[in-house]
Design an enzyme around this catalytic site. Structure first.
Site, short mmCIF file in Angstrom:
data_model
loop_
_atom_site.label_atom_id
_atom_site.label_comp_id
_atom_site.label_asym_id
_atom_site.label_seq_id
_atom_site.Cartn_x
_atom_site.Cartn_y
_atom_site.Cartn_z
N LEU A 183 -6.01 -12.12 -6.40
CA LEU A 183 -4.86 -11.29 -6.03
C LEU A 183 -5.33 -10.13 -5.17
O LEU A 183 -6.08 -9.27 -5.61
CB LEU A 183 -4.18 -10.76 -7.30
CG LEU A 183 -3.60 -11.82 -8.24
CD1 LEU A 183 -3.01 -11.16 -9.49
CD2 LEU A 183 -2.54 -12.66 -7.54
N GLY A 203 -9.24 -7.47 -8.65
CA GLY A 203 -10.46 -6.74 -8.29
C GLY A 203 -10.58 -5.43 -9.05
O GLY A 203 -9.71 -4.57 -8.93
N ASP A 207 -11.41 2.85 -5.44
CA ASP A 207 -12.16 3.43 -4.32
C ASP A 207 -11.29 4.22 -3.37
O ASP A 207 -11.74 4.68 -2.33
CB ASP A 207 -12.86 2.32 -3.53
CG ASP A 207 -11.87 1.44 -2.77
OD1 ASP A 207 -10.71 1.34 -3.22
OD2 ASP A 207 -12.25 0.87 -1.75
N ASN A 209 -9.10 3.28 -1.34
CA ASN A 209 -8.97 2.56 -0.07
C ASN A 209 -10.14 2.77 0.87
O ASN A 209 -10.02 2.60 2.09
CB ASN A 209 -7.67 2.97 0.64
CG ASN A 209 -6.98 1.77 1.26
OD1 ASN A 209 -7.22 0.63 0.88
ND2 ASN A 209 -6.12 2.04 2.22
N LEU A 229 1.02 -10.11 -4.44
CA LEU A 229 2.27 -10.05 -5.18
C LEU A 229 3.43 -9.88 -4.20
O LEU A 229 3.27 -9.26 -3.14
CB LEU A 229 2.26 -8.88 -6.17
CG LEU A 229 1.22 -8.94 -7.29
CD1 LEU A 229 1.32 -7.69 -8.17
CD2 LEU A 229 1.40 -10.18 -8.15
N LYS A 241 0.71 0.59 -0.60
CA LYS A 241 1.07 -0.47 -1.54
C LYS A 241 -0.15 -1.06 -2.24
O LYS A 241 -0.17 -2.24 -2.56
CB LYS A 241 1.85 -1.56 -0.81
CG LYS A 241 3.17 -1.06 -0.24
CD LYS A 241 3.98 -2.15 0.42
CE LYS A 241 5.30 -1.61 0.94
NZ LYS A 241 6.12 -2.64 1.58
N LEU A 243 -2.07 -1.15 -5.57
CA LEU A 243 -1.78 -0.84 -6.96
C LEU A 243 -3.06 -0.76 -7.78
O LEU A 243 -4.06 -1.39 -7.47
CB LEU A 243 -0.86 -1.92 -7.55
CG LEU A 243 0.45 -2.18 -6.79
CD1 LEU A 243 1.26 -3.26 -7.50
CD2 LEU A 243 1.27 -0.90 -6.68
#
Length: 333
Positions: A183, A203, A207, A209, A229, A241, A243
């Site tokens: 995912l 995962g 971090d 991003n 998702l 986006k 999560l």
């Protein structure tokens, strides 16, 4: 002193001696001790307590029988006998064969403070799965390094967790590659339904991003399936986006129970994400800069009351402000 007076005092003295003998108590050393008023009261209460022991036992027995009869009556009226909350929970729960795997192989890419955050997210996943109506088969893979050290130090009881499989090996060594689905929000594939024969990998990375697209790259390198998702089909968000691990985990659990993606998203997503149903009027535009951390990014509001500070900062268009409502850079007056 007259003889009559002596006669009057003699009974009183005899009465005092009788009272003292009555209040006398044999001590531990075999001698006789005189009890004080408080000691006498305490002794009487103890005697009364012992005398009423059988009566109290009988009352407790009658109370238990009464509660048992009430539960049985309520069960007959409801069509079933419920013996308590724990028994009811066990009857309602139905474990799902679906597997959710948290990939903990990113330990060397995180600062220790982010490792602690990941640990808390894993704790949350475990807790919600234990309470879920349809608990999944929970896997932790590649567990080691800083994460395991922190778990051993701050949460020694994790070794006693139930209904979870913990492995030091990588997820593709524990589950067949044909059954894996990673995912990742970078995947072009959109998940619409859940397959009970698959193992969905999340995962384990906190971090902010900094390593964008790394989970997608891992999935491609191993040649396993990947998907995201269906967030874009149901939700409009003011923030990025991406999560958290526990959010993805909880969304999957709620979907298994409700079979409705939109309900799953809005049950789990925190308010700070600014999530609103897609197509709703008056929605705010999304941030273009998705690399900013949603926990720290706040809209900048211009202060129109302090003109002196504005003149010192904004002369000649030197100072610029990034507004969340506008995608373009504006110059402060």
């Amino acid at each position: 002193m007259s003889s009559d007076t002596v006669k009057d005092l003699t009974p009183s003295r005899e009465n005092n001696v009788a009272t003292e003998n009555k209040d006398a108590h044999i001590g531990n050393n075999g001698g006789t001790e005189i009890l004080s008023k408080n000691q006498r009261k305490k002794l009487l209460r103890h005697q009364k307590w012992e005398e009423e022991r059988n009566l109290r036992k009988q009352k407790r027995k009658e109370k238990r029988q009464k509660r048992s009869l009430e539960r049985k009556t309520q069960g007959e009226e409801g069509g079933e006998f419920v013996a308590g909350r724990k028994r009811l929970r066990k009857e309602v729960k139905l474990s799902s064969p679906l597997r959710l795997v948290i990939d903990c192989s990113f330990d060397n890419l995180m600062m220790f403070k982010d490792v602690r955050k990941l640990h808390k997210q894993i704790q949350r996943c475990y807790a919600v799965n234990r309470r879920a109506v349809h608990p999944v088969q929970f896997y932790l893979t590649s567990l080691g390094g800083q994460l395991k050290q922190n778990m051993d130090k701050t949460d020694e009881g994790w070794v006693n967790w139930k209904d979870i499989t913990v492995k030091a090996e990588a997820y593709h060594e524990v589950v067949n590659k044909e059954q894996l689905v990673y995912l990742t929000s970078d995947s072009p594939n959109v998940l619409t339904e859940l397959d009970d024969t698959k193992a969905y990998v999340i995962g384990g990375l906190v971090d902010h991003n900094h390593h964008k697209g790394i989970t997608f790259e891992r999935a491609q390198e191993l040649g396993i399936d990947h998907a995201q998702l269906p967030l874009n089909s149901f939700v409009k968000m003011n923030s990025r986006k991406v999560l958290a691990v526990n959010h993805v985990f909880e969304i999957m659990l709620v979907y298994l129970e409700k079979r409705d993606w939109q309900e799953a998203f809005f049950t789990v997503l925190p308010l700070r994400k600014g999530a609103i149903p897609l197509g709703q009027e008056g929605t705010a535009t999304e941030e273009e800069d998705s690399d900013r951390d949603s926990d720290t990014a706040e809209p900048v509001i211009q202060n129109t009351t302090n003109t002196q500070d504005q003149q010192e900062k904004g002369q000649g268009g030197q100072d610029t402000l990034q507004l969340k409502e506008a995608p373009k850079e504006q110059t402060a007056p």
